[in-house]
Design an enzyme around this catalytic site. Structure first.
Site, PDB file in Angstrom:
ATOM      1  N   ASP A 335       0.859  -1.185   0.000  1.00 15.83           N
ATOM      2  CA  ASP A 335       0.000   0.000   0.000  1.00 15.83           C
ATOM      3  C   ASP A 335       0.884   1.219   0.000  1.00 15.83           C
ATOM      4  O   ASP A 335       2.058   1.136   0.345  1.00 15.83           O
ATOM      5  CB  ASP A 335      -0.790   0.069   1.312  1.00 15.83           C
ATOM      6  CG  ASP A 335      -1.941  -0.890   1.323  1.00 15.83           C
ATOM      7  OD1 ASP A 335      -2.156  -1.523   0.299  1.00 15.83           O
ATOM      8  OD2 ASP A 335      -2.597  -0.985   2.371  1.00 15.83           O
ATOM      9  N   ASP A 639      -5.104  -3.693   4.580  1.00  9.96           N
ATOM     10  CA  ASP A 639      -5.640  -3.258   5.864  1.00  9.96           C
ATOM     11  C   ASP A 639      -7.148  -3.416   5.967  1.00  9.96           C
ATOM     12  O   ASP A 639      -7.681  -3.655   7.021  1.00  9.96           O
ATOM     13  CB  ASP A 639      -5.237  -1.800   6.156  1.00  9.96           C
ATOM     14  CG  ASP A 639      -5.458  -0.893   4.965  1.00  9.96           C
ATOM     15  OD1 ASP A 639      -6.232  -1.278   4.070  1.00  9.96           O
ATOM     16  OD2 ASP A 639      -4.862   0.193   4.923  1.00  9.96           O
ATOM     17  N   ASP A 643      -9.563  -6.642   1.843  1.00 12.28           N
ATOM     18  CA  ASP A 643      -8.229  -7.096   1.447  1.00 12.28           C
ATOM     19  C   ASP A 643      -7.986  -8.546   1.857  1.00 12.28           C
ATOM     20  O   ASP A 643      -7.028  -9.175   1.417  1.00 12.28           O
ATOM     21  CB  ASP A 643      -7.142  -6.228   2.101  1.00 12.28           C
ATOM     22  CG  ASP A 643      -7.081  -4.855   1.476  1.00 12.28           C
ATOM     23  OD1 ASP A 643      -7.446  -4.732   0.299  1.00 12.28           O
ATOM     24  OD2 ASP A 643      -6.666  -3.896   2.165  1.00 12.28           O
TER      25      ASP A 643
END
Ligand code: ATP
Length: 905
Positions: A335, A639, A643
């Site tokens: 990310d 997170d 996901d």
């Protein structure tokens, strides 16, 4: 039931209305007071399940005897006792005891490592106390607390739901049903089964979407989960595929050795007509020498120490096989926000239809001013309208602590907007009182916007919305003009402005509004899909983390590709990526572009793309699958609740400990306590180091057994007296494998570890090279032992002194070989390589002392039949060790010289 204390669990909570439940708990919808909560905590205890029953230390010690190898040794002790070989009996028993102690210590280490991990994974809960939100340790929840749930949360206690919004809960932990259940607040029948109680949310289940508030009705062991006695399996036993492989290997080895020993025994008596008693002692010596007793135990210690070290560096390994997989990772998908960047956001620019404003100041402190074309600008009505939207369509809360620091509770993006509103001079409390919120559509990565519905006291409704500009532009029909009126939307203008902001690496948000009817009290997606008025674009800076820049470079040197997968705008992502060294000179791909490619085409283009923007969780899953299909070993961060599939699918799923949802953590193999990319790189390094140390230890330990077995086999084949008695063999095994080998658990990370390419995931441990190395060293050790033994006899020395020399030769070889073993291929001929690991030096020193005692201390001489040696003899022993050291280094040199190690691993 009238006299029950609040919090008692005998109520059929699902039968009560929310109001009745609140009354029964003596609580209100704004939660308990701090003081009351404290008292209830005293009364009900912490909200945790009782830890699994541990065996006491004595039982644990006794349990160590429960092991096939030890049964065998105990059997041997019994027979030697019956034969009257008391000395051997006691040595065998001592060896058994040492093994038990090592097992005991190993189990303690393993448990400590697992406890440390468990403690770091304890969940949090958002609770209302005195009407204010607080994030607390879920352990501190008490009956009567009002808890807020959002998607991805793990339900922290048994809750009677007070309000729900599209709440879906996955109750597999409790009912085994994996399809999420839709919840409501309506009470149910008294006899409703657990899975049908729609108005309850039970501890340990996962919120898969929606929001809710709930009243805590049971905590800890009183919860349904506690009642069925289920232990939430957070961390597995300390084992990995490699460890299991080795355990299996040593078990097979033991069986083969036993069969061989039995055959030798029978053949020896029947064929050579040997004395059964003597033959038995030979067989015991063979068995004792060949079985690597300490191997699995010490490998567990190496793993436990490694896992503990990783936890100390903020990488919590939830599934231990990940330790090994980490070392073979070839791609890390990360990310952006908070992992590669600092997640300390500040609004730098506001673009409206008529002007561009720059805002000064950094961080959340509302200190800064507005400038237009370099000139100071006093906030006017147009700016205040923007600031109002930024402030009201917002779930964050800024607070100034006693020292004057501004602290944010909530999402940093929203914090930046609150600071913007404060800089414009808005008073948050007044505004919230004037325009209270009636309903919300919360932000989700899928739809990339958040909307709120407000009503003023005259009943006028107002919808405010903020989100990713492309998304918001689709919803808008008009834009706010300089004079406060509406004009038709100039989409091109806004797109140009957005690209310009993004190219500066700024994160983008668009703010929009729309009037609503007085009677409208709920907000649905249909209400915001069209007809909004665009107010402004906001550009937020989120600088990259310094340590992430270094970590990305380190990964790239280690042959690991780093890919950034973000929900942010493509231009922003590219600009930030460039600062981090990701995707420099390569195109970025958006989620929408990705959807246009079929699987084959995607596999083709993937190697040339490192930045993925506007990507959603489904895109992450597709990327993982595609990369795995092309043979990559993928670590993927995540997170959000959505996901979870990508995290599960990835070879190493990495969840964020701070901003990650519980759902993501449950799905992940590794949890980052600090959400930092550098921690992932550190974990990969550590994973490689642990695997290396395990390999080094095996390479060190096996030749000890090999060498001794060869010595005994030689004696049996050539019918010479045993150069090593069973007692002596056990002494060597205990002293060398267990004492010396343990030093390798403390072996620091090798320099250059991160300059190597990742290990092939299917690489067998006992490769051809490994077997070669074990055989070579075994032969050298056996050669030293037998050679010096025969030489002594040749010189006319006593059998005792020949045996003592042989034992010392074998141990000396082991000590030198420990130095060789610090690096599998690298040379150890340098100061650092020879002296770099204190544990190695300490164990060698201990070993030396033990050998001197073995040789000279009368009690040990009595037990082992050893005698003092002359200087000549010591010199020969030393030379044997040096010879082995030199040959081993020479072999490594040849391997390096001809580049064989590339094939060997
Ligand atoms: P990463 O996936 O790397 O963490 P990210 O945080 O940018 O990246 P998202 O959180 O999915 O990804 O955000 C995507 C976009 O949604 C942002 O670029 C922003 O425009 C918008 N956005 C982010 N947070 C909010 C919010 N709280 N309210 C409304 N819109 C938001």
């Amino acid at each position: 039931m009238e006299n029950r204390l609040p919090g008692h669990t005998d109520h059929a909570w699902h039968q009560l209305t929310p109001q009745q439940a609140l009354e029964a708990q003596q609580s209100t919808s704004s939660g308990l007071g701090e003081h009351e909560a404290g008292e209830r905590l005293q009364r009900h205890g912490h909200n945790r399940l009782p830890p699994p029953k541990r065996r006491g230390p004595l039982l644990r010690l006794l349990y160590q005897f429960h092991n096939v190898l030890l049964y065998m040794m105990l059997g041997a002790a019994l027979i030697t006792a019956l034969l009257g070989h008391w000395v051997d009996t006691s040595v065998i028993l001592a060896a058994v005891l040492i093994n038990v102690i090592i097992g005991f210590i190993q189990e303690g280490k393993a448990e400590n490592a697992l406890d440390a991990i468990r403690n770091m994974l304890s969940p949090h809960a958002m609770v209302l106390r005195d009407g204010e939100r607080h994030e607390i340790d879920a352990e501190r929840l008490v009956p009567g607390d009002v808890v807020l749930l959002v998607s991805g949360d793990k339900v922290p206690a048994d809750l009677r739901l007070l309000s729900v919004k599209n709440l879906l809960v996955e109750e597999a932990a409790l009912t085994g049903e994996s399809v999420p259940v839709e919840k409501s607040v309506a009470h149910c029948q008294a006899d409703a089964a657990l899975g049908d109680r729609r108005c309850m949310a039970y501890s340990g289940t996962l919120v898969s979407s929606g929001q809710a508030t709930g009243l805590v009705v049971a905590t800890g062991a009183d919860t349904e989960l506690g009642r069925i006695g289920a232990m939430l399996q957070q961390v597995q036993a300390l084992s990995t595929p490699l460890l299991r492989q080795i355990e299996q290997f040593s078990r097979w080895l033991a069986v083969i050795i036993l069969i061989l020993a039995l055959a030798t025994f029978i053949l020896g008596i029947l064929w050579h007509g040997q004395n059964p008693g003597e033959m038995f002692m030979m067989v015991v010596a063979l068995t004792a020498s060949a079985i690597p007793e300490g191997l699995p135990a010490i490998m567990t210690v190496i793993l436990a120490l490694g896992v503990q070290r990783m936890a100390g560096h903020n990488a919590i390994v939830r599934r231990l096989p990940a330790v090994e997989t980490l070392g073979s990772v070839t791609v890390i998908c990360s990310d952006k926000t908070g992992t590669l960047t600092r997640n300390e956001m500040t609004v730098q620019r506001v673009v409206s239809a008529s002007r561009i404003l720059d805002i000064s100041g950094v961080g959340y402190a509302p200190e800064g001013a507005f400038h237009q074309d370099g000139k100071l600008l006093e906030p006017d009505n147009a700016l205040l309208e923007i600031a109002r939207a930024a402030q009201l369509c917002n779930d964050g809360r800024l607070q100034q602590d006693a020292a004057g620091h501004w602290l944010l509770h909530g999402d940093p993006t929203e914090g930046a907007l609150l600071t913007l509103a404060l800089k414009s001079g808005l008073d948050i409390a007044t505004l919230q009182a004037q325009l209270p919120r009636s309903d919300t559509i919360p932000f989700e990565s899928e739809h990339r916007f958040m909307a709120t519905l407000h009503h003023d006291h005259a009943g006028h409704g107002l919808i405010l919305l903020k989100g990713a500009p492309e998304r918001v532009l689709e919803m808008c029909a008009s834009q706010r003009d300089a004079d406060g009126g509406d004009a038709s939307l100039d989409a091109d203008y806004w797109r140009r402005q957005a690209t310009d902001l993004a190219a500066r690496g700024l994160r983008l948000l668009a703010l929009a509004s729309k009037p609503a009817a007085a009677e409208q009290r709920t907000l649905r997606f249909d209400d915001v899909e069209s007809g909004l008025t665009l107010l402004a674009l906001v550009g937020i800076i989120d600088p990259p983390r310094e340590e992430a820049i270094a970590a990305v470079a380190e990964c790239q040197r280690a042959g690991i590709r780093v890919k950034m997968i973000t929900g942010d705008h493509a231009e922003t992502a590219r600009a930030i990526g460039a600062q981090l060294g990701i995707g420099v000179g390569l195109p970025a791909m958006t989620g929408a572009e990705l959807e246009l490619l079929d699987d084959r085409r995607l596999r083709e283009v993937l190697p040339n793309i490192e930045v993925f923007a506007r990507a959603s969780p489904e895109h992450k899953l597709r990327l993982v699958q595609s990369m795995q299909d092309s043979g990559q070993v993928v670590a993927m961060t995540g997170d959000g609740v959505n996901d979870a599939p990508a995290l599960k699918r990835a070879d190493v799923g990495v969840a964020m400990g701070l901003k990650g949802t519980e759902a993501a953590k449950e799905a992940a193999e590794v949890v980052l306590a600090d959400d930092n990319f550098a921690t992932i790189a550190g974990a990969v390094r550590e994973g490689r180091a642990i695997y290396d140390n395990l390999k080094k230890f095996i390479l060190f330990a096996l030749p000890t057994n090999g060498g001794q077995s060869l010595i005994v086999i030689f004696a049996i084949l050539f019918q010479v007296v045993l150069p090593l008695t069973p007692a002596q063999v056990l002494w060597i095994n205990m002293v060398t494998s267990s004492t010396l080998g343990l030093a390798l658990a403390f072996e620091p990370t090798e320099r250059g570890l991160m300059n190597r390419a990742p290990r092939a995931p299917n690489e067998p441990l006992l490769s051809g090279f490994f077997i070669w190395r074990v055989v070579m060293v075994s032969v050298l050790i056996a050669g030293a032992g037998i050679g010096l033994f025969l030489w002594e006899l040749e010189l006319g020395k006593s059998l005792e002194s020949a045996r003592t020399t042989a034992v010392n030769a074998v141990v000396m070889c082991e000590m030198f070989y420990l130095l060789n073993s610090r690096s599998i291929f690298g040379s150890v001929l340098s100061r650092e390589a020879l002296l770099g690991n204190r544990a190695v030096l300490v164990t060698i020193a201990i070993c030396l002392v033990l050998q001197l005692l073995f040789t000279y201390a009368p009690p040990l001489q009595g037990v082992f039949g050893s005698v003092g040696l002359s200087l000549d003899e010591w010199l020969r022993v030393l030379l044997a060790g040096l010879a082995l050291f030199s040959v081993a280094e020479l072999e490594k040199w040849v391997v390096r010289r001809f580049g064989l190690h590339a094939q060997a691993t």
